[in-house]
Design a protein around this motif. Structure first.
Motif, PDB file in Angstrom:
ATOM      1  N   GLU A 194      -6.452 -53.991 -59.867  1.00  0.00           N
ATOM      2  CA  GLU A 194      -6.302 -52.534 -59.816  1.00  0.00           C
ATOM      3  C   GLU A 194      -7.267 -51.958 -58.784  1.00  0.00           C
ATOM      4  OE1 GLU A 194      -6.842 -51.168 -63.856  1.00  0.00           O
ATOM      5  OE2 GLU A 194      -4.671 -51.171 -64.186  1.00  0.00           O
ATOM      6  N   ILE A 195      -6.752 -51.079 -57.943  1.00  0.00           N
ATOM      7  CA  ILE A 195      -7.587 -50.451 -56.917  1.00  0.00           C
ATOM      8  C   ILE A 195      -7.338 -48.939 -56.929  1.00  0.00           C
ATOM      9  CG2 ILE A 195      -7.572 -52.488 -55.439  1.00  0.00           C
ATOM     10  CD1 ILE A 195      -5.532 -51.062 -53.657  1.00  0.00           C
ATOM     11  N   PHE A 196      -8.291 -48.202 -56.377  1.00  0.00           N
ATOM     12  CA  PHE A 196      -8.147 -46.759 -56.210  1.00  0.00           C
ATOM     13  C   PHE A 196      -7.847 -46.480 -54.742  1.00  0.00           C
ATOM     14  CE2 PHE A 196     -10.745 -47.146 -60.004  1.00  0.00           C
ATOM     15  CZ  PHE A 196     -10.173 -46.207 -60.857  1.00  0.00           C
ATOM     16  N   VAL A 197      -6.890 -45.590 -54.518  1.00  0.00           N
ATOM     17  CA  VAL A 197      -6.514 -45.212 -53.153  1.00  0.00           C
ATOM     18  C   VAL A 197      -6.716 -43.708 -53.018  1.00  0.00           C
ATOM     19  CG1 VAL A 197      -4.729 -45.309 -51.389  1.00  0.00           C
ATOM     20  CG2 VAL A 197      -4.781 -47.037 -53.189  1.00  0.00           C
ATOM     21  N   TYR A 198      -7.519 -43.313 -52.019  1.00  0.00           N
ATOM     22  CA  TYR A 198      -7.842 -41.904 -51.798  1.00  0.00           C
ATOM     23  C   TYR A 198      -7.115 -41.391 -50.568  1.00  0.00           C
ATOM     24  CZ  TYR A 198     -11.814 -43.235 -54.781  1.00  0.00           C
ATOM     25  OH  TYR A 198     -12.608 -43.719 -55.785  1.00  0.00           O
ATOM     26  N   SER A 208     -20.393 -39.301 -58.684  1.00  0.00           N
ATOM     27  CA  SER A 208     -19.714 -39.754 -57.469  1.00  0.00           C
ATOM     28  C   SER A 208     -19.728 -41.271 -57.320  1.00  0.00           C
ATOM     29  CB  SER A 208     -20.354 -39.111 -56.228  1.00  0.00           C
ATOM     30  OG  SER A 208     -21.702 -39.542 -56.070  1.00  0.00           O
ATOM     31  N   LYS A 209     -20.490 -41.952 -58.157  1.00  0.00           N
ATOM     32  CA  LYS A 209     -20.514 -43.414 -58.126  1.00  0.00           C
ATOM     33  C   LYS A 209     -19.396 -44.011 -58.983  1.00  0.00           C
ATOM     34  CE  LYS A 209     -25.509 -43.657 -57.317  1.00  0.00           C
ATOM     35  NZ  LYS A 209     -26.820 -44.086 -57.856  1.00  0.00           N
ATOM     36  N   VAL A 210     -18.733 -43.144 -59.763  1.00  0.00           N
ATOM     37  CA  VAL A 210     -17.644 -43.611 -60.632  1.00  0.00           C
ATOM     38  C   VAL A 210     -16.347 -43.621 -59.830  1.00  0.00           C
ATOM     39  CG1 VAL A 210     -16.352 -43.185 -62.754  1.00  0.00           C
ATOM     40  CG2 VAL A 210     -18.795 -42.627 -62.641  1.00  0.00           C
ATOM     41  N   LEU A 211     -15.753 -44.784 -59.645  1.00  0.00           N
ATOM     42  CA  LEU A 211     -14.533 -44.915 -58.845  1.00  0.00           C
ATOM     43  C   LEU A 211     -13.400 -44.071 -59.432  1.00  0.00           C
ATOM     44  CD1 LEU A 211     -14.437 -48.737 -58.009  1.00  0.00           C
ATOM     45  CD2 LEU A 211     -15.730 -46.904 -56.917  1.00  0.00           C
ATOM     46  N   GLY A 212     -12.735 -43.325 -58.556  1.00  0.00           N
ATOM     47  CA  GLY A 212     -11.593 -42.520 -58.985  1.00  0.00           C
ATOM     48  C   GLY A 212     -11.939 -41.165 -59.549  1.00  0.00           C
ATOM     49  N   SER A 213     -13.225 -40.862 -59.731  1.00  0.00           N
ATOM     50  CA  SER A 213     -13.629 -39.581 -60.314  1.00  0.00           C
ATOM     51  C   SER A 213     -13.443 -38.438 -59.323  1.00  0.00           C
ATOM     52  CB  SER A 213     -15.094 -39.638 -60.757  1.00  0.00           C
ATOM     53  OG  SER A 213     -15.956 -39.767 -59.629  1.00  0.00           O
ATOM     54  N   LYS A 214     -13.439 -37.208 -59.834  1.00  0.00           N
ATOM     55  CA  LYS A 214     -13.308 -36.025 -58.985  1.00  0.00           C
ATOM     56  C   LYS A 214     -14.465 -35.954 -57.994  1.00  0.00           C
ATOM     57  CE  LYS A 214      -9.553 -34.103 -60.619  1.00  0.00           C
ATOM     58  NZ  LYS A 214      -8.350 -33.881 -59.760  1.00  0.00           N
ATOM     59  N   LEU A 218      -6.558 -36.303 -53.128  1.00  0.00           N
ATOM     60  CA  LEU A 218      -5.731 -37.038 -54.085  1.00  0.00           C
ATOM     61  C   LEU A 218      -6.259 -38.452 -54.250  1.00  0.00           C
ATOM     62  CD1 LEU A 218      -3.061 -37.177 -55.775  1.00  0.00           C
ATOM     63  CD2 LEU A 218      -1.947 -38.006 -53.699  1.00  0.00           C
ATOM     64  N   CYS A 219      -6.173 -38.964 -55.465  1.00  0.00           N
ATOM     65  CA  CYS A 219      -6.570 -40.353 -55.732  1.00  0.00           C
ATOM     66  C   CYS A 219      -5.585 -40.946 -56.727  1.00  0.00           C
ATOM     67  CB  CYS A 219      -7.994 -40.402 -56.297  1.00  0.00           C
ATOM     68  SG  CYS A 219      -8.526 -42.070 -56.782  1.00  0.00           S
ATOM     69  N   ILE A 220      -5.126 -42.156 -56.451  1.00  0.00           N
ATOM     70  CA  ILE A 220      -4.217 -42.845 -57.364  1.00  0.00           C
ATOM     71  C   ILE A 220      -4.791 -44.217 -57.704  1.00  0.00           C
ATOM     72  CG2 ILE A 220      -2.154 -41.632 -56.583  1.00  0.00           C
ATOM     73  CD1 ILE A 220      -1.458 -44.079 -54.886  1.00  0.00           C
ATOM     74  N   LYS A 221      -4.447 -44.697 -58.895  1.00  0.00           N
ATOM     75  CA  LYS A 221      -4.875 -46.017 -59.337  1.00  0.00           C
ATOM     76  C   LYS A 221      -3.648 -46.919 -59.367  1.00  0.00           C
ATOM     77  CE  LYS A 221      -7.478 -48.294 -63.048  1.00  0.00           C
ATOM     78  NZ  LYS A 221      -8.110 -48.104 -64.371  1.00  0.00           N
ATOM     79  N   ARG A 276     -16.125 -38.454 -56.818  1.00  0.00           N
ATOM     80  CA  ARG A 276     -15.915 -39.497 -55.811  1.00  0.00           C
ATOM     81  C   ARG A 276     -14.927 -39.012 -54.753  1.00  0.00           C
ATOM     82  NH1 ARG A 276     -19.002 -43.775 -54.302  1.00  0.00           N
ATOM     83  NH2 ARG A 276     -17.748 -45.470 -53.431  1.00  0.00           N
ATOM     84  N   GLN A 277     -13.895 -38.293 -55.208  1.00  0.00           N
ATOM     85  CA  GLN A 277     -12.937 -37.720 -54.264  1.00  0.00           C
ATOM     86  C   GLN A 277     -13.624 -36.727 -53.332  1.00  0.00           C
ATOM     87  OE1 GLN A 277      -9.019 -36.453 -55.784  1.00  0.00           O
ATOM     88  NE2 GLN A 277      -9.524 -37.449 -57.712  1.00  0.00           N
ATOM     89  N   GLN A 278     -14.509 -35.895 -53.909  1.00  0.00           N
ATOM     90  CA  GLN A 278     -15.253 -34.932 -53.092  1.00  0.00           C
ATOM     91  C   GLN A 278     -16.095 -35.650 -52.051  1.00  0.00           C
ATOM     92  OE1 GLN A 278     -16.703 -32.190 -56.559  1.00  0.00           O
ATOM     93  NE2 GLN A 278     -17.086 -31.100 -54.671  1.00  0.00           N
TER      94      GLN A 278
END
Length: 239
Positions: free
Chosen positions: A118-122, A85-91, A101-104, A93-95
């Protein structure tokens, strides 16, 4: 499967013990002292082995053993989840954000993040979360006025039109309008770029968060219909 194999082994050893014991009694007339001794030793070994198998079975499949194994597995899963969960964009992390949904994408303007980073959007039910490195920014959906996708061509047309010039003074699409509109005479590429724009209210002013989503097909899943923005409190403005 292991439990079934264990039971089969216990059963087979038990049958072998009964077979050896029966055989010793049925052929007792032909046995001499040494034969009895060997048979008894073999039967004792079989009994000990059977006891060992039963003990292993109880240790592995008793209620206490099963509960302890469940606790170990739960602890292992928890540690794994905490790490992932510390990895950005991971499943995981989404949980953690309860996001579906998460997009880069590439940040353009509106966040305390460098342009082009580059950013991650949840996509969460009650908020939108933006992440980059150590920065996590949340936008409450109640503050969002609109979510739209615009192309650079559409932004440039709005910027250079008479109506657009009037709006431009009122910060059309925020800094993105200035970035894209200012390139109207410089653009030579035929590639149409797409931008995801969040309009929200802060201290009575309309602010914009924008990002380039040309190569992100799931960006259109961030929209006003998903969040039912029409149900948000209506804002009245005097012109």
């Amino acid at each position: 499967m292991k439990k079934v194999l264990h039971l089969i082994a216990i059963t087979l050893v038990g049958f072998y013990f009964l077979y050896g014991l029966t055989n010793m009694f049925l052929n007792s007339k032909g046995y001499e002292g040494a034969d009895y001794l060997v048979s008894i030793i073999l039967l004792v070994i079989i009994v000990l082995f059977e006891g060992f198998l039963i003990k292993l079975y109880k240790r592995a499949y008793s209620a206490e053993a099963i509960e302890a194994r469940k606790q170990r597995e739960a602890a292992k899963k928890k540690q794994q989840f905490e790490a992932e969960s510390k990895v950005l964009g991971s499943k995981s992390r989404q949980q953690l954000f309860n996001a579906d949904l998460c997009i880069k994408v590439k940040h353009m303007a509106g966040l305390p993040v460098a342009e082009g980073a580059e950013i991650f959007v949840y996509r969460c039910k009650d908020k939108i979360v933006f992440e980059r490195s150590q920065a996590t920014i949340e936008l409450n959906i109640n503050k969002v006025i609109d979510i739209l996708i615009k192309t650079d061509v559409e932004i440039q047309k709005s910027w250079v039109s008479d109506a657009g010039k009037a709006i431009a003074g009122n910060n059309l699409f925020g800094s993105l309008g200035a970035i894209i509109g200012g390139e109207a005479k410089e653009k030579t590429s035929t590639i149409i770029e797409k931008y995801l724009i969040f309009a929200y209210e802060k201290n009575g002013e309309i602010k914009y968060i924008s990002m380039e989503v040309t190569n992100e097909p799931n960006a259109n899943l961030f929209n006003s219909n998903y969040y039912n923005l029409s149900n948000n409190e209506r804002r009245f403005t005097s012109l």
